[in-house]
Design an enzyme around this catalytic site. Sequence first.
Site, mmCIF file in Angstrom:
data_model
loop_
_atom_site.group_PDB
_atom_site.id
_atom_site.type_symbol
_atom_site.label_atom_id
_atom_site.label_comp_id
_atom_site.label_asym_id
_atom_site.label_seq_id
_atom_site.Cartn_x
_atom_site.Cartn_y
_atom_site.Cartn_z
ATOM 1 N N ASN A 1 -4.318 2.506 -4.409
ATOM 2 C CA ASN A 1 -3.471 1.236 -4.214
ATOM 3 C C ASN A 1 -4.243 0.102 -4.815
ATOM 4 O O ASN A 1 -3.649 -0.696 -5.466
ATOM 5 C CB ASN A 1 -3.329 1.069 -2.825
ATOM 6 C CG ASN A 1 -2.078 2.005 -2.212
ATOM 7 O OD1 ASN A 1 -1.124 2.223 -2.597
ATOM 8 N ND2 ASN A 1 -2.621 3.080 -1.692
ATOM 9 N N SER B 1 -2.679 -2.045 -7.794
ATOM 10 C CA SER B 1 -2.467 -3.613 -7.847
ATOM 11 C C SER B 1 -3.224 -4.187 -8.838
ATOM 12 O O SER B 1 -2.367 -5.351 -9.462
ATOM 13 C CB SER B 1 -2.763 -4.026 -6.447
ATOM 14 O OG SER B 1 -2.162 -3.179 -5.444
ATOM 15 N N ARG B 2 -4.257 -3.806 -9.161
ATOM 16 C CA ARG B 2 -5.082 -4.686 -10.259
ATOM 17 C C ARG B 2 -4.432 -4.611 -11.748
ATOM 18 O O ARG B 2 -4.286 -5.352 -12.478
ATOM 19 C CB ARG B 2 -6.516 -4.216 -10.252
ATOM 20 C CG ARG B 2 -7.274 -5.000 -9.182
ATOM 21 C CD ARG B 2 -8.682 -4.784 -8.844
ATOM 22 N NE ARG B 2 -9.025 -3.413 -8.951
ATOM 23 C CZ ARG B 2 -9.199 -2.949 -7.739
ATOM 24 N NH1 ARG B 2 -8.964 -3.582 -6.627
ATOM 25 N NH2 ARG B 2 -9.642 -1.615 -7.406
ATOM 26 N N ARG C 1 -6.519 -0.197 -7.210
ATOM 27 C CA ARG C 1 -6.413 -0.052 -8.410
ATOM 28 C C ARG C 1 -5.197 -0.390 -9.167
ATOM 29 O O ARG C 1 -4.868 -0.954 -10.514
ATOM 30 C CB ARG C 1 -7.043 1.262 -9.027
ATOM 31 C CG ARG C 1 -8.684 1.399 -9.099
ATOM 32 C CD ARG C 1 -9.073 2.637 -9.187
ATOM 33 N NE ARG C 1 -8.960 3.679 -8.277
ATOM 34 C CZ ARG C 1 -9.115 5.016 -7.863
ATOM 35 N NH1 ARG C 1 -9.840 5.438 -9.071
ATOM 36 N NH2 ARG C 1 -8.902 5.597 -6.890
ATOM 37 N N ASP D 1 -3.350 6.831 -2.227
ATOM 38 C CA ASP D 1 -4.503 6.547 -2.427
ATOM 39 C C ASP D 1 -4.350 5.759 -4.012
ATOM 40 O O ASP D 1 -3.262 5.760 -4.552
ATOM 41 C CB ASP D 1 -5.637 7.613 -2.910
ATOM 42 C CG ASP D 1 -6.896 7.466 -3.317
ATOM 43 O OD1 ASP D 1 -7.492 6.407 -2.979
ATOM 44 O OD2 ASP D 1 -7.647 8.259 -4.211
ATOM 45 N N HIS E 1 0.883 -1.260 -0.032
ATOM 46 C CA HIS E 1 0.026 0.009 0.094
ATOM 47 C C HIS E 1 0.920 1.188 0.158
ATOM 48 O O HIS E 1 0.925 2.144 1.091
ATOM 49 C CB HIS E 1 -0.977 0.103 1.275
ATOM 50 C CG HIS E 1 -2.255 0.208 0.892
ATOM 51 N ND1 HIS E 1 -3.082 -0.938 0.057
ATOM 52 C CD2 HIS E 1 -3.306 1.144 0.978
ATOM 53 C CE1 HIS E 1 -4.422 -0.681 0.167
ATOM 54 N NE2 HIS E 1 -4.630 0.743 0.547
#
Length: 382
Positions: A196, A200-201, A198, A194, A190
Amino acid sequence: MLYGTPVLEAADVEVLDEIEDMRQDLRYRLAETHRWDGQLRRHLQARAIQGSNSIEGYQASVEDIQSIMAGEEPLDASDAVAKEIGGYQQALTYIALLSKAPFFRYDLGVLNALNFMMIGHHRHKTPGLVRPGPIYIRDSLSREVVYEGPEAALVPDLLDELIGWLNDGGLDLPSYVRAAMAHLNLVKIHPWRDGNGRMSRALQTLVLGREQITTPEFSSIEEWLGQHRVTVDYYDVLAAVGGRRWQPHGDTLAWVRFCLRAHHLQAQRVRQRLAEAGEVWTLLEGEVDRDGLNTRCVSALYEAFVSRRVRRSRYQADEDLSQGQAARDLRDLTAKRWLQPYGETKGRHYTAGPRLARLKEEFAERVTPLRDPYRREVRRRS
């Protein structure tokens, strides 16, 4: 230390083989040129964007997302949501380019740039910069802290370790497993204030893209994750595997299996859509011919069939028409009761008229089961 890759079992290897078989099958099918290919791929990309953003609470229809993708003003989505969608689309576009780049290495600059593309409109959240302090993830209803990220002082070294692994580690792992572990480690680190989830995907998609797995049905599971019941499962497995704070370990098989299942089910769904697209297009060609309409009108009808609405500008671009030609075609389709117009000027759009609505109802009554590759039982398509 990062979360470690689990040892796969026979069932996982079998699922991986089935995913690869479906990928090869669809690759051959998509190698043939079809009139509906462009619209189908656009629809798939819009659904992927919708899925990833809906997980974060940013709700927009597939139709509005397609408008944003085309540089048009959405009809229903708020300006705030449109900015989230636009930022995520920009990041995915860059990922598509990076996937084909002949010379590429992962580095912090790339990750920070993608984060800035996604949330650059939130300047107060220092987009594209690693967070300087702690971060807590709270339950949206109870406000209870459900996850605490690693201390800020640890984040630079953890990112260095992850980037090193992305470049040189686990290269003998199956692509889908490697991508799943990249997703897990980044979301647990993380590293930004902000975006994080989206990110990661998106990183999962990039890892697959670098393996030349670039078609939406295999490079992304975001549409599948965006379904409400699956979103709940997604958060549950992340919590079960990762715990309430940063504590890396190697018992991550449940997470990898969750991702493999999602890839398998999403591929099944897209294979069904591809088959249905050919059937629908052929059926509409026959109807248009019987009504004495120009064959190109099938494009507008197909858009209205797979989406809730079609706009003149999109139909005009799809068929390379003048504004007058597109407007006349849509008037003819309205007169024949295939389409129903709504709104005026910029908000003008068309939905399925009585005749097209009947065809849509007939197809909607078909229930095609999806097979869960692990439980070997049938799951109904939503």
